[in-house]
Design a protein around this motif. Structure first.
Motif, PDB file in Angstrom:
ATOM      1  N   TYR A 145       0.824  -1.218   0.000  1.00 58.21           N
ATOM      2  CA  TYR A 145       0.000   0.000   0.000  1.00 58.21           C
ATOM      3  C   TYR A 145       0.857   1.266   0.000  1.00 58.21           C
ATOM      4  CZ  TYR A 145      -3.919  -3.083   0.914  1.00 58.21           C
ATOM      5  OH  TYR A 145      -4.862  -4.075   0.806  1.00 58.21           O
ATOM      6  N   GLY A 146       2.089   1.171   0.512  1.00 60.87           N
ATOM      7  CA  GLY A 146       2.969   2.330   0.445  1.00 60.87           C
ATOM      8  C   GLY A 146       3.389   2.664  -0.971  1.00 60.87           C
ATOM      9  N   LEU A 147       3.623   1.624  -1.804  1.00 62.11           N
ATOM     10  CA  LEU A 147       4.038   1.841  -3.185  1.00 62.11           C
ATOM     11  C   LEU A 147       2.866   2.186  -4.102  1.00 62.11           C
ATOM     12  CD1 LEU A 147       6.657  -1.039  -3.627  1.00 62.11           C
ATOM     13  CD2 LEU A 147       7.090   1.407  -3.312  1.00 62.11           C
ATOM     14  N   THR A 148       1.648   2.052  -3.613  1.00 63.40           N
ATOM     15  CA  THR A 148       0.472   2.374  -4.440  1.00 63.40           C
ATOM     16  C   THR A 148      -0.264   3.585  -3.874  1.00 63.40           C
ATOM     17  OG1 THR A 148      -0.783   0.695  -3.179  1.00 63.40           O
ATOM     18  CG2 THR A 148       0.196   0.022  -5.280  1.00 63.40           C
ATOM     19  N   ILE A 149      -0.976   3.400  -2.784  1.00 59.42           N
ATOM     20  CA  ILE A 149      -1.721   4.514  -2.188  1.00 59.42           C
ATOM     21  C   ILE A 149      -0.771   5.603  -1.709  1.00 59.42           C
ATOM     22  CG2 ILE A 149      -3.275   5.158  -0.314  1.00 59.42           C
ATOM     23  CD1 ILE A 149      -4.493   2.391  -0.464  1.00 59.42           C
ATOM     24  N   GLY A 150       0.357   5.195  -1.104  1.00 59.80           N
ATOM     25  CA  GLY A 150       1.306   6.184  -0.594  1.00 59.80           C
ATOM     26  C   GLY A 150       1.876   7.075  -1.673  1.00 59.80           C
ATOM     27  N   ARG A 151       1.982   6.577  -2.886  1.00 55.83           N
ATOM     28  CA  ARG A 151       2.510   7.357  -4.011  1.00 55.83           C
ATOM     29  C   ARG A 151       1.399   8.009  -4.821  1.00 55.83           C
ATOM     30  NH1 ARG A 151       4.368   4.316  -7.695  1.00 55.83           N
ATOM     31  NH2 ARG A 151       5.737   5.850  -8.660  1.00 55.83           N
ATOM     32  N   ALA A 152       0.185   8.012  -4.268  1.00 57.92           N
ATOM     33  CA  ALA A 152      -0.971   8.641  -4.921  1.00 57.92           C
ATOM     34  C   ALA A 152      -1.278   8.009  -6.271  1.00 57.92           C
ATOM     35  CB  ALA A 152      -0.758  10.148  -5.073  1.00 57.92           C
ATOM     36  N   THR A 153      -1.090   6.713  -6.378  1.00 58.72           N
ATOM     37  CA  THR A 153      -1.457   5.990  -7.590  1.00 58.72           C
ATOM     38  C   THR A 153      -2.495   4.928  -7.249  1.00 58.72           C
ATOM     39  OG1 THR A 153       0.335   4.398  -7.265  1.00 58.72           O
ATOM     40  CG2 THR A 153       0.823   6.351  -8.596  1.00 58.72           C
ATOM     41  N   GLN A 154      -3.013   4.287  -8.263  1.00 60.94           N
ATOM     42  CA  GLN A 154      -3.989   3.218  -8.055  1.00 60.94           C
ATOM     43  C   GLN A 154      -3.301   1.979  -7.479  1.00 60.94           C
ATOM     44  OE1 GLN A 154      -5.104   3.424 -12.284  1.00 60.94           O
ATOM     45  NE2 GLN A 154      -7.244   3.349 -11.606  1.00 60.94           N
ATOM     46  N   THR A 155      -4.049   1.236  -6.679  1.00 56.35           N
ATOM     47  CA  THR A 155      -3.598  -0.105  -6.330  1.00 56.35           C
ATOM     48  C   THR A 155      -3.798  -0.999  -7.547  1.00 56.35           C
ATOM     49  OG1 THR A 155      -5.758  -0.845  -5.511  1.00 56.35           O
ATOM     50  CG2 THR A 155      -4.314   0.274  -3.939  1.00 56.35           C
ATOM     51  N   LEU A 156      -3.217  -2.185  -7.523  1.00 61.46           N
ATOM     52  CA  LEU A 156      -3.375  -3.091  -8.664  1.00 61.46           C
ATOM     53  C   LEU A 156      -4.829  -3.496  -8.837  1.00 61.46           C
ATOM     54  CD1 LEU A 156      -0.215  -5.365  -8.246  1.00 61.46           C
ATOM     55  CD2 LEU A 156      -0.527  -3.368  -9.722  1.00 61.46           C
ATOM     56  N   GLY A 157      -5.569  -3.616  -7.734  1.00 60.25           N
ATOM     57  CA  GLY A 157      -6.987  -3.928  -7.839  1.00 60.25           C
ATOM     58  C   GLY A 157      -7.772  -2.787  -8.450  1.00 60.25           C
ATOM     59  N   GLU A 158      -7.466  -1.547  -8.052  1.00 61.74           N
ATOM     60  CA  GLU A 158      -8.152  -0.389  -8.633  1.00 61.74           C
ATOM     61  C   GLU A 158      -7.786  -0.216 -10.098  1.00 61.74           C
ATOM     62  OE1 GLU A 158      -8.421   2.312  -4.543  1.00 61.74           O
ATOM     63  OE2 GLU A 158      -6.775   2.605  -5.975  1.00 61.74           O
ATOM     64  N   GLU A 159      -6.543  -0.493 -10.448  1.00 57.08           N
ATOM     65  CA  GLU A 159      -6.138  -0.423 -11.850  1.00 57.08           C
ATOM     66  C   GLU A 159      -6.861  -1.487 -12.673  1.00 57.08           C
ATOM     67  OE1 GLU A 159      -2.041  -0.603 -14.535  1.00 57.08           O
ATOM     68  OE2 GLU A 159      -1.962  -0.777 -12.356  1.00 57.08           O
ATOM     69  N   TYR A 160      -7.079  -2.658 -12.060  1.00 51.58           N
ATOM     70  CA  TYR A 160      -7.763  -3.756 -12.750  1.00 51.58           C
ATOM     71  C   TYR A 160      -9.203  -3.391 -13.096  1.00 51.58           C
ATOM     72  CZ  TYR A 160      -9.795  -8.419 -13.406  1.00 51.58           C
ATOM     73  OH  TYR A 160     -10.467  -9.519 -13.906  1.00 51.58           O
ATOM     74  N   THR A 161      -9.871  -2.668 -12.186  1.00 52.50           N
ATOM     75  CA  THR A 161     -11.273  -2.290 -12.424  1.00 52.50           C
ATOM     76  C   THR A 161     -11.406  -0.843 -12.892  1.00 52.50           C
ATOM     77  OG1 THR A 161     -11.492  -1.725 -10.071  1.00 52.50           O
ATOM     78  CG2 THR A 161     -12.138  -3.941 -10.743  1.00 52.50           C
ATOM     79  N   ASP A 162     -10.272  -0.130 -13.001  1.00 50.80           N
ATOM     80  CA  ASP A 162     -10.253   1.249 -13.497  1.00 50.80           C
ATOM     81  C   ASP A 162     -11.100   2.181 -12.633  1.00 50.80           C
ATOM     82  OD1 ASP A 162      -9.279   3.197 -15.074  1.00 50.80           O
ATOM     83  OD2 ASP A 162     -10.328   2.637 -16.905  1.00 50.80           O
ATOM     84  N   ILE A 163     -10.818   2.174 -11.343  1.00 48.99           N
ATOM     85  CA  ILE A 163     -11.468   3.098 -10.432  1.00 48.99           C
ATOM     86  C   ILE A 163     -10.390   3.912  -9.723  1.00 48.99           C
ATOM     87  CG2 ILE A 163     -13.502   1.656 -10.097  1.00 48.99           C
ATOM     88  CD1 ILE A 163     -12.360   0.705  -7.474  1.00 48.99           C
ATOM     89  N   TRP A 164     -10.797   5.068  -9.202  1.00 52.44           N
ATOM     90  CA  TRP A 164      -9.864   5.999  -8.566  1.00 52.44           C
ATOM     91  C   TRP A 164     -10.424   6.446  -7.226  1.00 52.44           C
ATOM     92  CZ3 TRP A 164      -5.287   7.345 -11.105  1.00 52.44           C
ATOM     93  CH2 TRP A 164      -5.209   6.959 -12.459  1.00 52.44           C
ATOM     94  N   GLN A 165      -9.518   6.775  -6.306  1.00 52.42           N
ATOM     95  CA  GLN A 165      -9.938   7.286  -5.004  1.00 52.42           C
ATOM     96  C   GLN A 165     -10.085   8.808  -5.066  1.00 52.42           C
ATOM     97  OE1 GLN A 165      -7.304   6.059  -1.875  1.00 52.42           O
ATOM     98  NE2 GLN A 165      -7.552   3.870  -2.282  1.00 52.42           N
ATOM     99  N   TYR A 166     -11.066   9.304  -4.320  1.00 47.16           N
ATOM    100  CA  TYR A 166     -11.210  10.746  -4.149  1.00 47.16           C
ATOM    101  C   TYR A 166     -11.748  11.013  -2.760  1.00 47.16           C
ATOM    102  CZ  TYR A 166     -16.296  10.497  -4.738  1.00 47.16           C
ATOM    103  OH  TYR A 166     -17.630  10.220  -4.583  1.00 47.16           O
ATOM    104  N   SER A 167     -11.529  12.211  -2.260  1.00 42.62           N
ATOM    105  CA  SER A 167     -11.939  12.585  -0.913  1.00 42.62           C
ATOM    106  C   SER A 167     -13.220  13.394  -0.975  1.00 42.62           C
ATOM    107  CB  SER A 167     -10.835  13.397  -0.220  1.00 42.62           C
ATOM    108  OG  SER A 167     -11.257  13.844   1.045  1.00 42.62           O
TER     109      SER A 167
END
Length: 328
Positions: A66-88
């Motif tokens: 999670y540090g290499l994905t969420i911590g770097r403000a990028t998608q996790t591999l699961g989010e990339e797989y389904t093409d979704i993004w986090q927002y606040s």
């Protein structure tokens, strides 16, 4: 991560199916990364030492992923797989801030690690009996909170993770909504989880509503205690509870006091067949499980505290039913 404010660009919220698949994919990648890490560490440390650091390895792998994905403000591999993004939702539909992402990672890893570490420290629980009671209450509360959040997610479609609900982190999809199709509904699962929660509540209130039921429960406990196996003159369940394996020294097979054999006089070929499959060393304080497999006492007890299954055949493992073996 690019900004996707739904009020301006019109990106729709992520569907329930996308969020569920993304989380399942992330769990798969975390599990795969952990298996590969354990394989490397096992070749360096051995199985027995690796078992002692099992919780630290789990926390390290999650922090790394999670540090290499969420911590770097990028998608996790699961989010990339389904093409979704986090927002606040608390920042005007902007991507989560660095502080909020760090809190998401920390709260997802360290509380679970601390509870597991404190719960497995037998000497600490013996010194402070109330600590074990409070830890069980906290774990039960977190379990119920997770189930309530999951029921709300299936009913309303937002916040699959309770920590994201606290931090106000939602997800949106880059796929436009199709007005001619209706997304699948998971509300039935939410209703079923709600029914299970009600049942658990009734079970918790049962002793106060029906006091006579506690008498039969006490009789059942006394019956099971009378059938407990003994190691010399002590119940095995008592030995397991009072035993601390964290600092247990590795005893050479020649100095094993838990066997009636003269290990030094056994031929090398036969001694190689006495290796424990967990520590890969010659067995000491040998014991047998219900399924008939032989292990070192410390090895199988340490394993059984983490996983209630035989490491060889995956059958159910009950530590109180381990049988010491003195002539094998």
């Amino acid at each position: 991560m690019p900004s996707f404010p739904t009020t301006h660009l019109g990106f729709p919220p992520a569907q329930q199916a996308q969020i569920i698949r993304a989380n399942q994919r992330d769990l798969f990648h975390v599990s795969s990364l952990r298996e590969q890490t354990e394989t490397v560490l096992r070749s360096w440390l051995g199985t027995r030492r690796l078992t002692r650091w099992d919780k630290e390895v789990d926390a390290f792998v999650k922090l790394l992923y999670y540090g290499l994905t969420i911590g770097r403000a990028t998608q996790t591999l699961g989010e990339e797989y389904t093409d979704i993004w986090q927002y606040s939702s608390k920042r005007g539909n902007l991507p989560p801030s660095t502080r909020r992402r760090a809190l998401l990672i920390i709260l997802s890893v360290f509380p679970a690690y601390a509870l597991a570490k404190l719960g497995s420290n037998m000497s600490l629980n013996q010194m402070y009996p109330e600590l074990g009671t409070w830890l069980r209450r906290i774990q039960k509360t977190l379990s119920i909170t997770t189930e309530v959040n999951l029921a709300l997610f299936y009913l309303r479609g937002t916040y699959y993770d309770p920590i994201k609900r606290i931090l106000g982190i939602q997800q949106l999809s880059s796929f436009p909504e199709n007005p001619h199709t209706r997304p699948p509904s998971y509300s039935l699962l939410g209703v079923m989880i709600g029914i299970r929660l009600v049942y658990r509540l009734v079970q918790e209130l049962k002793p106060s509503l029906w006091p006579n039921s506690t008498v039969s429960q006490a009789n059942d406990d006394s019956t099971s205690g009378s059938m407990n196996a003994f190691l010399d003159d002590r119940p095995i369940s008592q030995v397991i509870k009072s035993q601390s394996l964290e600092d247990a020294p590795v005893v050479p097979a020649e100095d094993d006091e838990g066997t009636a054999l003269d290990v030094a006089s056994i031929s090398e070929d036969l001694r190689q067949s006495r290796n424990c499959t967990l520590c890969l060393e010659e067995r000491t304080d040998s014991c047998v499980t219900e399924c008939g497999h032989l292990f070192c006492w410390n090895c199988i007890v340490g394993w059984g505290r983490e996983k209630a299954e035989c490491p060889l055949c995956r059958q159910s493992l009950v530590l109180s039913k381990l049988l010491p073996i003195y002539n094998l």
